[in-house]
Design a protein around this motif. Structure first.
Motif, PDB file in Angstrom:
ATOM      1  N   GLY A 227       0.822  -1.205   0.000  1.00  8.31           N
ATOM      2  CA  GLY A 227       0.000   0.000   0.000  1.00  8.31           C
ATOM      3  C   GLY A 227       0.853   1.251   0.000  1.00  8.31           C
ATOM      4  N   TYR A 228       1.895   1.250   0.805  1.00  7.07           N
ATOM      5  CA  TYR A 228       2.796   2.405   0.870  1.00  7.07           C
ATOM      6  C   TYR A 228       3.444   2.655  -0.493  1.00  7.07           C
ATOM      7  N   VAL A 229       3.910   1.591  -1.124  1.00  8.32           N
ATOM      8  CA  VAL A 229       4.538   1.728  -2.451  1.00  8.32           C
ATOM      9  C   VAL A 229       3.525   2.260  -3.462  1.00  8.32           C
ATOM     10  N   PHE A 230       2.317   1.720  -3.466  1.00  4.53           N
ATOM     11  CA  PHE A 230       1.311   2.171  -4.429  1.00  4.53           C
ATOM     12  C   PHE A 230       0.909   3.628  -4.181  1.00  4.53           C
ATOM     13  N   VAL A 231       0.772   4.022  -2.918  1.00  5.80           N
ATOM     14  CA  VAL A 231       0.424   5.410  -2.600  1.00  5.80           C
ATOM     15  C   VAL A 231       1.557   6.349  -3.032  1.00  5.80           C
ATOM     16  N   GLN A 232       2.782   5.999  -2.695  1.00  4.73           N
ATOM     17  CA  GLN A 232       3.922   6.841  -3.063  1.00  4.73           C
ATOM     18  C   GLN A 232       4.088   6.924  -4.579  1.00  4.73           C
ATOM     19  N   THR A 233       3.800   5.845  -5.264  1.00  2.00           N
ATOM     20  CA  THR A 233       3.855   5.851  -6.731  1.00  2.00           C
ATOM     21  C   THR A 233       2.754   6.754  -7.280  1.00  2.00           C
ATOM     22  N   GLY A 234       1.559   6.624  -6.727  1.00  4.47           N
ATOM     23  CA  GLY A 234       0.436   7.461  -7.157  1.00  4.47           C
ATOM     24  C   GLY A 234       0.680   8.943  -6.917  1.00  4.47           C
ATOM     25  N   ARG A 235       1.409   9.266  -5.874  1.00  6.14           N
ATOM     26  CA  ARG A 235       1.733  10.669  -5.550  1.00  6.14           C
ATOM     27  C   ARG A 235       2.916  11.188  -6.368  1.00  6.14           C
ATOM     28  N   GLY A 236       3.521  10.319  -7.154  1.00  4.97           N
ATOM     29  CA  GLY A 236       4.654  10.736  -7.975  1.00  4.97           C
ATOM     30  C   GLY A 236       5.976  10.763  -7.234  1.00  4.97           C
ATOM     31  N   LYS A 237       6.012  10.207  -6.028  1.00 10.41           N
ATOM     32  CA  LYS A 237       7.253  10.199  -5.238  1.00 10.41           C
ATOM     33  C   LYS A 237       8.145   9.009  -5.584  1.00 10.41           C
ATOM     34  N   LEU A 238       7.582   8.043  -6.292  1.00 12.14           N
ATOM     35  CA  LEU A 238       8.339   6.898  -6.796  1.00 12.14           C
ATOM     36  C   LEU A 238       8.036   6.765  -8.284  1.00 12.14           C
TER      37      LEU A 238
ATOM     38  N   THR B 172       7.526   2.633 -12.581  1.00  7.42           N
ATOM     39  CA  THR B 172       8.138   1.315 -12.786  1.00  7.42           C
ATOM     40  C   THR B 172       8.411   0.600 -11.463  1.00  7.42           C
ATOM     41  N   THR B 173       8.517   1.357 -10.380  1.00  4.92           N
ATOM     42  CA  THR B 173       8.741   0.751  -9.067  1.00  4.92           C
ATOM     43  C   THR B 173       7.572  -0.144  -8.670  1.00  4.92           C
ATOM     44  N   ALA B 174       6.380   0.236  -9.065  1.00  2.00           N
ATOM     45  CA  ALA B 174       5.183  -0.522  -8.685  1.00  2.00           C
ATOM     46  C   ALA B 174       4.969  -1.769  -9.538  1.00  2.00           C
ATOM     47  N   VAL B 175       5.709  -1.913 -10.624  1.00  2.00           N
ATOM     48  CA  VAL B 175       5.488  -3.048 -11.539  1.00  2.00           C
ATOM     49  C   VAL B 175       5.685  -4.399 -10.843  1.00  2.00           C
ATOM     50  N   PRO B 176       6.826  -4.653 -10.192  1.00  2.00           N
ATOM     51  CA  PRO B 176       6.977  -5.975  -9.559  1.00  2.00           C
ATOM     52  C   PRO B 176       5.972  -6.201  -8.425  1.00  2.00           C
ATOM     53  N   PHE B 177       5.591  -5.134  -7.724  1.00  2.00           N
ATOM     54  CA  PHE B 177       4.597  -5.254  -6.655  1.00  2.00           C
ATOM     55  C   PHE B 177       3.236  -5.647  -7.241  1.00  2.00           C
ATOM     56  N   SER B 178       2.899  -5.039  -8.378  1.00  2.00           N
ATOM     57  CA  SER B 178       1.628  -5.357  -9.039  1.00  2.00           C
ATOM     58  C   SER B 178       1.595  -6.789  -9.552  1.00  2.00           C
ATOM     59  N   ILE B 179       2.673  -7.204 -10.215  1.00  2.00           N
ATOM     60  CA  ILE B 179       2.740  -8.573 -10.729  1.00  2.00           C
ATOM     61  C   ILE B 179       2.670  -9.567  -9.581  1.00  2.00           C
ATOM     62  N   ASN B 180       3.392  -9.265  -8.503  1.00  2.00           N
ATOM     63  CA  ASN B 180       3.382 -10.153  -7.340  1.00  2.00           C
ATOM     64  C   ASN B 180       1.990 -10.286  -6.755  1.00  2.00           C
ATOM     65  N   LEU B 181       1.305  -9.166  -6.606  1.00  2.00           N
ATOM     66  CA  LEU B 181      -0.036  -9.177  -6.031  1.00  2.00           C
ATOM     67  C   LEU B 181      -0.981 -10.030  -6.879  1.00  2.00           C
ATOM     68  N   ILE B 182      -0.930  -9.848  -8.184  1.00  2.00           N
ATOM     69  CA  ILE B 182      -1.788 -10.625  -9.086  1.00  2.00           C
ATOM     70  C   ILE B 182      -1.447 -12.113  -9.003  1.00  2.00           C
ATOM     71  N   ALA B 183      -0.159 -12.439  -9.074  1.00  2.00           N
ATOM     72  CA  ALA B 183       0.255 -13.852  -9.025  1.00  2.00           C
ATOM     73  C   ALA B 183      -0.109 -14.480  -7.686  1.00  2.00           C
TER      74      ALA B 183
END
Length: 133
Positions: free
Chosen positions: A38-49, A52-63
């Motif tokens: 959640g922290y990674v997704f929020v920080q990515t959404g805010r433009g602080k990350l 591309t940082t959220a890509v492995p987190f997203s794939i992991n969550l789906i898998a």
């Protein structure tokens, strides 16, 4: 036959954890996953990350979310084995990507990586032991 009856018919290594143990481990891990992802997704959404940082987190969550339906719904051992290998690989990828930016998130993945390493070994063993079935 129910999914539990089916799973109980499979050959498994002697060291297979009891279902209650597996459940307890996930009850501990899911809050860690929710907070850190959640922290990674929020920080990515805010433009602080970078996005591309959220890509492995997203794939992991789906898998991760697909594993149970693949194994117990489809009862597909080869596909479940491939899926858990994706889960394991993306945890390592996540830790590498996030380490330079937010180290606590990388460190928080250590118990998840440890458990998925055990679960991957278990799944590969179950697949191998039941490959002729």
């Amino acid at each position: 036959m129910s999914w539990m009856e089916w799973y109980n018919t499979l050959s498994k290594p002697d060291w297979t954890p009891a279902p209650g143990t597996i459940s307890l481990i996930w009850q501990i891990l899911y809050p860690i996953i929710i907070v850190s992802f959640g922290y990674v997704f929020v920080q990515t959404g805010r433009g602080k990350l970078p996005k591309t940082t959220a890509v492995p987190f997203s794939i992991n969550l789906i898998a991760n979310l697909c594993f149970t339906p693949i194994l117990f719904g489809l009862r597909n051992l080869p596909l479940a084995t491939l899926d858990i290998l994706i889960v394991w690989t993306t945890i390592v990828w996540m830790m590498i990507v996030i380490w330079p930016r937010i180290r606590w998130v990388a460190v928080a993945q250590a118990p998840y990586l440890l458990w998925v390493s055990i679960a991957t070994t278990l799944q590969v063993s179950i697949f191998w032991m039941n490959r002729g079935v």
